[in-house]
Design an enzyme around this catalytic site. Structure first.
Site, PDB file in Angstrom:
ATOM      1  N   GLY A   1      40.215  47.434  40.418  1.00  0.00           N
ATOM      2  CA  GLY A   1      40.001  47.621  39.124  1.00  0.00           C
ATOM      3  C   GLY A   1      38.966  47.972  38.674  1.00  0.00           C
ATOM      4  O   GLY A   1      38.221  47.388  37.518  1.00  0.00           O
TER       5      GLY A   1
ATOM      6  N   THR B   1      37.497  50.855  37.907  1.00  0.00           N
ATOM      7  CA  THR B   1      37.592  51.925  36.836  1.00  0.00           C
ATOM      8  C   THR B   1      38.032  51.280  35.591  1.00  0.00           C
ATOM      9  O   THR B   1      37.351  51.442  34.571  1.00  0.00           O
ATOM     10  CB  THR B   1      38.632  52.812  37.228  1.00  0.00           C
ATOM     11  OG1 THR B   1      38.438  53.377  38.333  1.00  0.00           O
ATOM     12  CG2 THR B   1      38.585  53.929  36.153  1.00  0.00           C
TER      13      THR B   1
ATOM     14  N   PRO C   1      39.471  49.848  47.008  1.00  0.00           N
ATOM     15  CA  PRO C   1      40.322  50.862  46.207  1.00  0.00           C
ATOM     16  C   PRO C   1      41.246  49.925  45.553  1.00  0.00           C
ATOM     17  O   PRO C   1      41.867  49.145  46.035  1.00  0.00           O
ATOM     18  CB  PRO C   1      41.040  51.901  47.126  1.00  0.00           C
ATOM     19  CG  PRO C   1      39.992  51.756  48.344  1.00  0.00           C
ATOM     20  CD  PRO C   1      39.552  50.451  48.549  1.00  0.00           C
ATOM     21  N   GLY C   2      41.478  50.262  44.331  1.00  0.00           N
ATOM     22  CA  GLY C   2      42.551  49.432  43.533  1.00  0.00           C
ATOM     23  C   GLY C   2      42.247  48.220  42.990  1.00  0.00           C
ATOM     24  O   GLY C   2      43.053  47.331  42.573  1.00  0.00           O
TER      25      GLY C   2
ATOM     26  N   GLU D   1      62.618  38.041  66.006  1.00  0.00           N
ATOM     27  CA  GLU D   1      62.110  37.470  64.785  1.00  0.00           C
ATOM     28  C   GLU D   1      62.289  36.043  64.753  1.00  0.00           C
ATOM     29  O   GLU D   1      61.535  35.497  64.365  1.00  0.00           O
ATOM     30  CB  GLU D   1      62.967  38.076  63.672  1.00  0.00           C
ATOM     31  CG  GLU D   1      62.669  39.630  63.397  1.00  0.00           C
ATOM     32  CD  GLU D   1      61.393  40.077  63.138  1.00  0.00           C
ATOM     33  OE1 GLU D   1      60.750  39.245  62.846  1.00  0.00           O
ATOM     34  OE2 GLU D   1      60.967  41.153  63.796  1.00  0.00           O
TER      35      GLU D   1
ATOM     36  N   GLY E   1      33.817  47.377  45.533  1.00  0.00           N
ATOM     37  CA  GLY E   1      35.000  46.584  46.003  1.00  0.00           C
ATOM     38  C   GLY E   1      36.135  47.796  46.694  1.00  0.00           C
ATOM     39  O   GLY E   1      35.901  48.905  46.320  1.00  0.00           O
TER      40      GLY E   1
ATOM     41  N   HIS F   1      59.506  34.341  66.326  1.00  0.00           N
ATOM     42  CA  HIS F   1      58.257  34.217  65.508  1.00  0.00           C
ATOM     43  C   HIS F   1      58.543  32.896  64.584  1.00  0.00           C
ATOM     44  O   HIS F   1      57.370  32.233  64.461  1.00  0.00           O
ATOM     45  CB  HIS F   1      58.094  35.366  64.718  1.00  0.00           C
ATOM     46  CG  HIS F   1      57.470  36.982  65.227  1.00  0.00           C
ATOM     47  ND1 HIS F   1      56.319  36.698  65.856  1.00  0.00           N
ATOM     48  CD2 HIS F   1      58.046  38.095  65.305  1.00  0.00           C
ATOM     49  CE1 HIS F   1      56.281  37.997  66.437  1.00  0.00           C
ATOM     50  NE2 HIS F   1      57.095  38.715  65.881  1.00  0.00           N
TER      51      HIS F   1
HETATM   52  P1  ADP Z   1      39.662  51.161  41.355  1.00  0.00           P
HETATM   53  O1  ADP Z   1      38.696  51.936  40.462  1.00  0.00           O
HETATM   54  O2  ADP Z   1      38.886  49.926  41.855  1.00  0.00           O
HETATM   55  O3  ADP Z   1      40.223  51.754  42.423  1.00  0.00           O
HETATM   56  P2  ADP Z   1      41.267  50.822  39.114  1.00  0.00           P
HETATM   57  O4  ADP Z   1      40.421  50.412  38.201  1.00  0.00           O
HETATM   58  O5  ADP Z   1      41.588  52.689  39.065  1.00  0.00           O
HETATM   59  O6  ADP Z   1      40.955  50.587  40.458  1.00  0.00           O
HETATM   60  O7  ADP Z   1      42.857  50.102  39.070  1.00  0.00           O
HETATM   61  C1  ADP Z   1      44.171  50.836  39.156  1.00  0.00           C
HETATM   62  C2  ADP Z   1      45.104  50.121  38.302  1.00  0.00           C
HETATM   63  O8  ADP Z   1      45.341  48.769  38.825  1.00  0.00           O
HETATM   64  C3  ADP Z   1      44.678  49.738  37.023  1.00  0.00           C
HETATM   65  O9  ADP Z   1      44.651  50.801  35.923  1.00  0.00           O
HETATM   66  C4  ADP Z   1      45.315  48.423  36.692  1.00  0.00           C
HETATM   67  O10 ADP Z   1      46.675  48.925  36.081  1.00  0.00           O
HETATM   68  C5  ADP Z   1      45.552  47.868  37.870  1.00  0.00           C
HETATM   69  N1  ADP Z   1      44.635  46.842  38.043  1.00  0.00           N
HETATM   70  C6  ADP Z   1      43.669  46.631  39.010  1.00  0.00           C
HETATM   71  N2  ADP Z   1      42.846  45.663  38.759  1.00  0.00           N
HETATM   72  C7  ADP Z   1      43.267  44.832  37.940  1.00  0.00           C
HETATM   73  C8  ADP Z   1      42.877  43.721  37.306  1.00  0.00           C
HETATM   74  N3  ADP Z   1      41.945  42.887  37.740  1.00  0.00           N
HETATM   75  N4  ADP Z   1      43.609  43.241  36.305  1.00  0.00           N
HETATM   76  C9  ADP Z   1      44.638  43.943  35.767  1.00  0.00           C
HETATM   77  N5  ADP Z   1      44.986  45.341  36.275  1.00  0.00           N
HETATM   78  C10 ADP Z   1      44.259  45.476  37.307  1.00  0.00           C
HETATM   79 ZN    ZN Z   2      57.422  40.884  66.303  1.00  0.00          ZN
END
Ligand code: ADP
Ligand code: ZN
Length: 634
Positions: A222, A224, A219-220, A439, A217, A442
């Protein structure tokens, strides 16, 4: 990974410690040997070595000036030597037969020779031993610290050692409750948790358990967090390391790190081993860019370890990537990372849940409507939302409030999405008028078309992102499908800014660059991916690159088709531009009126916009997403 929240314990590094100790031990002994041999060499050279009979002869000849007895030897100064100036005096030394000391001392005493000292045997022994022990201890401590520096995180970087940042958490403290949404991923991971809870149940039946799963998925999203939650739910230790930590300059280091990671894991199994960014090591080996021996070795080691560990012991290896397509096929073979778990960008409900999770410990004021925020943040990932909530809380503190208000959330949304408000960009009046009309161009198209997403905000306050103004649209509900009509409306909305400039001022500015780019790529997708062009029909000459990195599509077609695609894209854009101009010309009075109001207020809400439109004539609204940023400075 959110490094701040977790407490990171160094793993029980039993492997490294003995190595350090051995190094320190050997070094200490070596130093002592060198020093003491040097010492005795120096000491020896101070004295002239003679025989015992020489000494006795000198004694008989009454040629002794001074005598010093030491446990097993005697130092003596002859009368000739004593006559020399002190710097040139050289004492003689010789071995002393045991038992002779008392007799000699007495005799010398009667002869009137100065006997300096009679050191008894025991005493000298103890002093000697003490001296060595203290030396040894001091040196050992010193060498240990050096050894640590070399194998630890010193500037040298433990070459061959195991410096990779392996983090072990005995208890992650994260549960599925902390992960919002991602229900499908959770369901797939549930089995792993169950297995870690009770491996016997599975092994008794003879079921082979998955050794690993790949979390895929953006980045960010979740990944990890999910891996940690699995460890938390199963109540097992969590090892984590990033794939990029394996990649080292020195061949073989990565491989040895992989080995030691799995050795450590085996000691505390059942446990979870999490490898973030596995694409850094797991990149396909058959690339055209030649091979990379180090990476290949590391990957081979990793494959070996995964094949090697006995899954009935309860080691589960989770890995995360946002580029599954570049992974080596060998990694994905059965018995390795054969399970693929998709961790999607959250939908409306997912975003709402994520906001709820992150606001659990935050005091919210009455007026907060998380649903509205969730609606506004289409496309945001969990990490963005966590960031947004934190920004809002910080803002509330800065403003000296006790609770977070809806305004805090909205402002921090803009901070996260569009950068902080940039107060010091000064526009000339003409520029400001241009931006305002652009603006409103749009916004008016979006507001007048029935397939458009409602406008929620128009602003001409510059932002640090470089946008001199933007129009924000907010979908009323999550949409998974978009019709050709809606996409055409989106195109018209995108080119509406340029159309307004053209109609009112008869000029074209660089401010529309971002709009034009977006419109072009949308039109291109319509033609090459969605089969929405009559000229090409139901054909998708393009393929999508990286599905999870919003990769660019690339064309796979003949030159003629490619030329046709360009022609179609141009035709679509031209058509929408003309239509947009027509709409704005027909509503010129409204365009002027709202633009004046925007110039006055700088920021107006969607409701205010609609009030103008309703006042003008009863019009209707509806649908696409995202704000329309303009006047990017570059
Ligand atoms: P990835 O490993 O996919 O890059 P992370 O797991 O490091 O992303 O997510 C970073 C932070 O974003 C987490 O520590 C959390 O605070 C927040 N976060 C991401 N996804 C979720 C989720 N589904 N629910 C709650 N918090 C989330
Ligand atoms: Zn514009």
């Amino acid at each position: 990974m959110d490094n701040n929240q977790q407490k990171k314990n160094q793993p029980p590094n039993d492997e490294k410690r003995p190595k350090g100790i051995w190094f320190a031990l050997i070094a200490t002994v070596a130093v002592i040997l060198i020093v003491s041999s040097l010492f005795s060499a120096i000491k020896g050279s101070q004295f002239k070595n003679t025989t015992y009979s020489d000494f006795l002869a000198a004694m008989k000849a009454d040629n002794l000036a001074e005598v010093e007895f030491q446990y097993d030897r005697v130092l003596y100064l002859t009368k000739e030597a004593a006559a020399l100036p002190p710097s040139q005096q050289k004492a003689c030394t010789t071995g002393l037969p045991a038992g002779d000391v008392m007799r000699l001392a007495e005799e010398l005493d009667t002869m009137g020779v100065t006997v300096n000292q009679v050191v008894t045997e025991d005493n000298s022994m103890i002093i000697m031993i003490l001296y060595y022990v203290i030396m040894f201890a001091l040196l050992f401590v010193f060498m240990r610290s050096i050894a640590k520096r070399f194998s630890g995180d010193g500037a040298m970087g433990g070459i061959g050692g195991n410096k990779a940042k392996v983090y072990m958490e005995k208890q992650t403290g994260v549960t599925f409750r902390d992960v919002a949404g991602q229900d499908e991923a959770k369901e797939s991971l549930q089995e792993i948790i169950d297995f870690l809870h009770n491996p016997k149940k599975y092994t008794e039946i003879g079921a082979k358990l998955p050794k690993g799963a790949l979390l895929v998925g953006s980045p960010g999203t979740g990944k990890t967090l999910l891996a940690k939650a699995v460890a938390g739910e199963a109540d097992v230790p969590f090892f984590s390391i990033s794939g990029s930590d394996f990649v080292e300059m020195f061949v073989g280091v990565g491989a040895s790190r992989v080995r030691s990671l799995f050795q450590q894991a085996a000691k505390v199994a059942p446990c979870i081993v999490f490898i973030d960014e596995i694409d850094a090591v797991g990149r396909s080996r058959d690339t055209k860019f030649g091979s990379n021996t180090e990476q290949e070795q590391t990957l081979n080691q990793l494959l070996g370890e995964i094949d090697g560990f006995d899954s009935s012991k309860g080691i589960v290896c989770l890995a995360a990537t946002n580029r599954p397509e570049i992974l080596d096929k060998a990694l994905l073979r059965p018995g390795r990372f054969d399970r693929r778990i998709i961790v999607d960008r959250p939908n409306l409900q997912g975003r709402l849940d994520t906001l709820k999770v992150h606001t659990r410990k935050i005091r919210l004021s009455e007026d907060v409507d998380l649903k509205k925020i969730a609606q506004a943040t289409a496309g945001a990932v969990g990490a963005d939302l966590a960031n947004l909530v934190n920004e809002a809380a910080l803002r509330a503190v800065r403003k000296g409030r006790k609770a977070v208000t809806q305004e805090d959330l909205l402002v921090s949304f803009e901070t996260v999405i569009a950068g902080t408000e940039k107060k010091n960009t000064v526009l000339t009046d003409t520029e400001k008028r241009l931006v305002a009309y652009h603006e409103v161009g749009h916004a008016l198209i979006a507001a007048l078309e029935k397939d458009a997403q409602p406008v929620s905000k128009i602003t001409i306050v510059p932002h640090t992102s470089g946008a001199l103004g933007y129009t924000m649209q907010m979908p009323e509900e999550e949409k998974y499908l978009q019709t050709a009509q809606e996409l055409m409306t989106e195109l018209r909305t995108l080119v509406g800014g340029r159309a307004a400039e053209q109609i009112v001022f008869g000029v074209q500015t660089t401010g529309a660059a971002n709009d034009i780019q977006r419109a072009t790529s949308l039109a291109r997708n319509m033609v090459t991916l969605y089969g929405m062009s009559d000229a090409l029909g139901l054909m998708a000459p393009a393929s999508v690159g990286h599905e999870y990195l919003e990769g660019q599509a690339y064309l796979e077609c003949s030159q003629e088709t490619s030329a046709l695609v360009d022609k179609e894209v141009g035709r679509l854009l031209g058509k929408c531009y003309e239509e947009a101009k027509a709409v704005l010309t027909a509503n010129r009075a409204l365009l002027d009126e709202i633009s004046q109001y925007l110039l006055l207020k700088e920021t107006i809400t969607g409701d205010e916009l609609m009030a103008y439109i309703h006042a003008d004539k009863a019009s209707n609204t509806d649908a696409p997403s995202a704000e329309t940023e303009d006047f990017a400075e570059e």
